[in-house]
Design a protein around this motif. Structure first.
Motif, PDB file in Angstrom:
ATOM      1  N   SER A  26       2.206  13.256   9.834  1.00  0.00           N
ATOM      2  CA  SER A  26       2.579  11.937   9.739  1.00  0.00           C
ATOM      3  C   SER A  26       3.871  11.949  10.460  1.00  0.00           C
ATOM      4  O   SER A  26       4.790  12.731  10.123  1.00  0.00           O
ATOM      5  N   PHE A  80       7.560   9.458  10.909  1.00  0.00           N
ATOM      6  CA  PHE A  80       8.415   8.451  10.566  1.00  0.00           C
ATOM      7  C   PHE A  80       9.702   8.172  11.518  1.00  0.00           C
ATOM      8  O   PHE A  80      10.046   9.125  11.912  1.00  0.00           O
ATOM      9  N   TYR A 126      13.579   6.964   9.934  1.00  0.00           N
ATOM     10  CA  TYR A 126      14.344   6.504   8.894  1.00  0.00           C
ATOM     11  C   TYR A 126      15.861   6.014   9.858  1.00  0.00           C
ATOM     12  O   TYR A 126      15.903   6.510  10.807  1.00  0.00           O
ATOM     13  N   LEU A 175      13.373   3.904   4.848  1.00  0.00           N
ATOM     14  CA  LEU A 175      12.207   3.781   5.956  1.00  0.00           C
ATOM     15  C   LEU A 175      12.142   2.758   6.935  1.00  0.00           C
ATOM     16  O   LEU A 175      12.086   1.501   6.614  1.00  0.00           O
ATOM     17  N   LYS A 228       6.474   3.985  10.524  1.00  0.00           N
ATOM     18  CA  LYS A 228       5.446   5.210  10.341  1.00  0.00           C
ATOM     19  C   LYS A 228       4.345   5.022  11.202  1.00  0.00           C
ATOM     20  O   LYS A 228       3.816   3.742  11.417  1.00  0.00           O
ATOM     21  N   THR A 281       0.371   7.450  11.224  1.00  0.00           N
ATOM     22  CA  THR A 281      -0.205   8.477  10.267  1.00  0.00           C
ATOM     23  C   THR A 281      -1.203   9.203  11.211  1.00  0.00           C
ATOM     24  O   THR A 281      -1.680  10.428  10.807  1.00  0.00           O
ATOM     25  N   TYR A 302       2.519  18.206   2.987  1.00  0.00           N
ATOM     26  CA  TYR A 302       3.230  16.969   2.647  1.00  0.00           C
ATOM     27  C   TYR A 302       4.232  16.960   1.651  1.00  0.00           C
ATOM     28  O   TYR A 302       4.641  15.996   1.323  1.00  0.00           O
ATOM     29  N   TYR A 353      12.065  14.290  -4.573  1.00  0.00           N
ATOM     30  CA  TYR A 353      12.781  15.307  -3.542  1.00  0.00           C
ATOM     31  C   TYR A 353      14.289  15.307  -3.655  1.00  0.00           C
ATOM     32  O   TYR A 353      14.765  14.176  -4.128  1.00  0.00           O
ATOM     33  N   TYR A 406      11.044  19.770  -4.253  1.00  0.00           N
ATOM     34  CA  TYR A 406      10.228  18.838  -4.488  1.00  0.00           C
ATOM     35  C   TYR A 406       9.623  19.089  -5.939  1.00  0.00           C
ATOM     36  O   TYR A 406       9.216  20.198  -6.130  1.00  0.00           O
ATOM     37  N   ASP A 452       7.464  23.584  -4.772  1.00  0.00           N
ATOM     38  CA  ASP A 452       8.214  23.823  -3.426  1.00  0.00           C
ATOM     39  C   ASP A 452       9.488  23.662  -3.787  1.00  0.00           C
ATOM     40  O   ASP A 452      10.393  22.841  -3.832  1.00  0.00           O
ATOM     41  N   ALA A 508       2.482  13.678  -2.089  1.00  0.00           N
ATOM     42  CA  ALA A 508       2.971  13.483  -0.780  1.00  0.00           C
ATOM     43  C   ALA A 508       1.409  13.592   0.102  1.00  0.00           C
ATOM     44  O   ALA A 508       0.924  14.533  -0.107  1.00  0.00           O
ATOM     45  N   GLY A 509       1.236  12.356   0.799  1.00  0.00           N
ATOM     46  CA  GLY A 509       0.105  12.577   1.512  1.00  0.00           C
ATOM     47  C   GLY A 509       0.070  11.938   2.682  1.00  0.00           C
ATOM     48  O   GLY A 509       1.350  11.657   3.160  1.00  0.00           O
ATOM     49  N   ALA A 510      -0.723  11.864   3.557  1.00  0.00           N
ATOM     50  CA  ALA A 510      -0.631  11.180   4.878  1.00  0.00           C
ATOM     51  C   ALA A 510       0.027   9.811   4.838  1.00  0.00           C
ATOM     52  O   ALA A 510      -0.425   8.799   4.372  1.00  0.00           O
ATOM     53  N   GLY A 511       1.312   9.749   5.439  1.00  0.00           N
ATOM     54  CA  GLY A 511       2.000   8.345   5.362  1.00  0.00           C
ATOM     55  C   GLY A 511       2.626   7.985   4.258  1.00  0.00           C
ATOM     56  O   GLY A 511       3.312   6.864   4.252  1.00  0.00           O
ATOM     57  N   THR A 512       2.510   8.791   3.028  1.00  0.00           N
ATOM     58  CA  THR A 512       3.250   8.317   1.935  1.00  0.00           C
ATOM     59  C   THR A 512       4.838   8.340   2.171  1.00  0.00           C
ATOM     60  O   THR A 512       5.368   9.302   2.495  1.00  0.00           O
ATOM     61  N   PRO A 513       5.370   7.146   2.307  1.00  0.00           N
ATOM     62  CA  PRO A 513       6.935   7.095   2.541  1.00  0.00           C
ATOM     63  C   PRO A 513       7.677   7.550   1.212  1.00  0.00           C
ATOM     64  O   PRO A 513       7.277   7.447   0.118  1.00  0.00           O
ATOM     65  N   ALA A 514       8.759   8.200   1.487  1.00  0.00           N
ATOM     66  CA  ALA A 514       9.758   8.552   0.627  1.00  0.00           C
ATOM     67  C   ALA A 514      10.844   7.288   0.581  1.00  0.00           C
ATOM     68  O   ALA A 514      11.201   7.178   1.692  1.00  0.00           O
TER      69      ALA A 514
END
Lengths: 114, 116
Positions: free
Chosen positions: A32, A34, A36, A46, A49, A51, A99, B33, B48, B56, B99-105
């Protein structure tokens, strides 16, 4: 391992100019992507984004398209404003790196003058 | 507020002292994080957390650095025997789930650490 490369700054533009900030990435799998932004004196926010391949992220007039064939995610805006002056970071997560973390580029400082 | 908060905002310490940096994530965010932002190194991932465990820790630069998270919420980053090269802005971020596809922080404002 995964990595992100951004064009070096600073980028200096006049108000209403067209903006491109280049970003390319190295990753296996399907990360994915992004963008920022860090405004002066503020934390990272952010901006947008994407994906999957060919997705276009957009926000506040900024756009970036996930191009798997060129491993790129260039940031564009048609007409910048003074308030867009900030540091912009391209980042990825996923792919072989998992991820669990975002991997950032070095950042590109944008200065927009009236 | 609804965002990630960090304290202190600034910390000046002497070389060799220990410091603790605190992060309060967004309520309900299970992933947390820590990153470090310095002039020469850009944004570096440190650790993390998913809940209270840290699957991690690969970014912690030395055994002088440690972090914990309690109650699935607040996290503390501890740096022992600080060195001048530890001077940086320490950023905390949280995200809604693993955290997965596109999960924003979402990032906090950071703690600026200066080691004299």
């Amino acid at each position: 391992g995964n990595s992100v490369t951004q064009m070096e700054g600073p980028v200096t533009l006049s108000e209403e100019a067209f903006l491109t900030i280049n970003c390319t990435y190295t990753a296996t799998g399907y990360p994915s992507l992004f963008w920022y932004v860090q405004y002066p004196g503020e934390g990272l926010q952010l901006l947008l984004k994407a994906t999957k391949a060919d997705d276009k992220g957009s926000n506040k007039g900024f756009e970036a398209t996930y191009r798997k064939e060129t491993t790129s995610f260039h940031l564009e805006k048609g007409s910048v404003q003074v308030s867009d002056s900030a540091v912009y970071f391209c980042a990825l997560s996923g792919g072989s790196g998992g991820y669990n973390k975002l991997i950032f580029g070095a950042g590109t400082r944008l200065a927009v003058h009236p | 507020g609804a965002g990630v908060s960090q304290s202190p905002s600034n910390k000046v310490t002497e070389k060799g002292k220990d410091v603790e940096l605190r992060c309060d994530p967004i309520s309900g965010h299970t992933a947390l994080y820590w990153y470090r932002q310095s002039l020469g190194q850009g944004l570096e991932f440190l650790i993390y957390f998913q809940g209270n465990s840290a699957p991690d820790k690969s970014g912690l630069p030395s055994d002088r650095f440690s972090a914990e998270r309690t109650g699935g919420s607040v996290s503390t980053l501890t740096i022992q025997r600080t060195q001048q090269e530890d001077s940086a802005v320490y950023l905390c971020a949280s995200s809604l789930k693993t955290a997965g596809a596109g999960t924003p922080a979402f990032f906090g404002p950071g703690t600026r650490l200066t080691v004299l």
